[in-house]
Enzyme design. Structure first.
Site, short mmCIF file in Angstrom:
data_model
loop_
_atom_site.label_atom_id
_atom_site.label_comp_id
_atom_site.label_asym_id
_atom_site.label_seq_id
_atom_site.Cartn_x
_atom_site.Cartn_y
_atom_site.Cartn_z
N CYS A 1 1.88 9.35 -2.89
CA CYS A 1 1.75 10.82 -2.98
C CYS A 1 1.71 11.34 -1.55
O CYS A 1 0.84 10.94 -0.76
CB CYS A 1 0.44 11.15 -3.70
SG CYS A 1 0.03 12.90 -3.75
N CYS B 1 7.78 15.22 -1.61
CA CYS B 1 6.77 15.05 -2.67
C CYS B 1 7.37 14.01 -3.61
O CYS B 1 8.57 14.07 -3.92
CB CYS B 1 6.57 16.38 -3.39
SG CYS B 1 5.69 16.25 -4.96
N1 DGL Z 1 3.45 13.56 -5.92
C1 DGL Z 1 2.60 14.40 -5.10
C2 DGL Z 1 3.13 14.42 -3.68
O1 DGL Z 1 3.89 13.55 -3.30
C3 DGL Z 1 2.36 15.71 -5.78
C4 DGL Z 1 1.14 16.41 -5.32
C5 DGL Z 1 0.60 17.42 -6.30
O2 DGL Z 1 0.00 17.01 -7.28
O3 DGL Z 1 0.73 18.63 -6.05
O4 DGL Z 1 2.82 15.28 -2.90
#
Ligand code: DGL
Length: 262
Positions: free
Chosen positions: A73, A183
């Site tokens: 993440c 993301c």
């Molecule tokens: N997959 C997360 C990232 O890479 C998402 C973060 C979120 O939950 O807003 O930033």
């Protein structure tokens, strides 16, 4: 004694885009994945809240025999990885948005970074831009709502397309020819984003690079784990296991059973 594992976590299912690359790079490793769907999205949270969640998940992964943790993440990496490294003895591998390869690839000299609000608010990303994108114009674009679309399994819907268009149009208008998917949820929207930006704009993510880095760290730290085995995957969520299992299976392309995180 349960076998040693590689822990992987994300605010939700975006980290599956990284897990796919991890499984390909380390086919005989055992993985334990946490989707923090009960607290998703992280993108609108304060850094202190994200650190609290990252610690709770790390404690859970360590209880499940994780010996290395991949923070799949970008938002949690930016907000929490330094604090995690200071608090725990295990190694953490984090995400790094593909700013460096984007700066090397752009012909127009304009690069766009799509990410969450919390990721863009973190100093880490801006330092990365300063360090690796000198002489290139880097435009950052928060994308509220996209993580939720992926979590709902609505990857290719009209509303998702409208949101994507809204976020990429200003970047294209400024001449961006490379977009960084900053993301881990966004690779699941790659087809939709590519259709909206057209074939001449490159989309970069770092799942494969993070998997290669993880394989290197794993081989250095756990040489015995290099012995070929059968591999394995266990998934947990702080959200509703039935809902998360259904969407996880859709994104993964084959059935996945996600258990409740206790
Ligand atoms: N997959 C997360 C990232 O890479 C998402 C973060 C979120 O939950 O807003 O930033």
């Amino acid at each position: 004694m349960s076998p040693i594992k590689i822990g992987v976590f994300d605010s939700g299912l975006g980290g599956l885009s990284v897990l796919k690359e991890l499984v390909a790079a380390l086919p005989s490793a055992q993985f334990v994945y946490v989707s923090d769907a009960g607290h998703c999205p992280y993108g609108g949270k304060r850094a202190s809240e994200i650190i609290d969640r990252a610690e709770a998940i790390t404690d859970f992964l360590l209880l499940h025999s994780a010996k290395l943790i991949v923070v799949a993440c970008n938002t949690a990496t930016i907000a929490a990885i330094e604090s995690l490294r200071a608090s725990y003895a295990v190694s953490f591998v984090g995400m790094e948005p593909a700013v460096k390869p984007a700066a090397a690839l752009t012909k127009s000299g304009v690069v766009g970074v799509l990410a969450t609000g919390a990721a863009l608010a973190g100093e880490k990303l801006h330092k990365l831009i300063e360090r690796h994108a000198a002489g290139v114009r880097v435009l950052t674009q928060p994308c509220p709502g996209l993580v939720e679309r992926v979590e709902a399994g609505l990857v290719d819907s009209a509303e998702t397309r409208v949101l994507v268009r809204r976020y990429v149009e200003p970047l294209l208008a400024e001449g961006a020819d490379v977009l960084v998917l900053g993301c881990t949820h966004y690779p699941f929207l790659r087809a939709v984003i590519q259709q909206e930006v057209g074939p001449n704009v490159a989309l970069l993510d770092t799942g494969a690079a993070v998997a290669r880095r993880t394989a290197t760290v794993w081989a250095a730290e756990q040489p015995s784990a290099a012995v070929p085995g059968v591999g394995g995957l266990q998934l947990f969520t702080s959200g509703d296991p039935a809902v998360v299992s259904a969407v996880a299976s859709q994104l993964w392309g084959s059935p996945l059973l996600v258990e409740r995180m206790r």
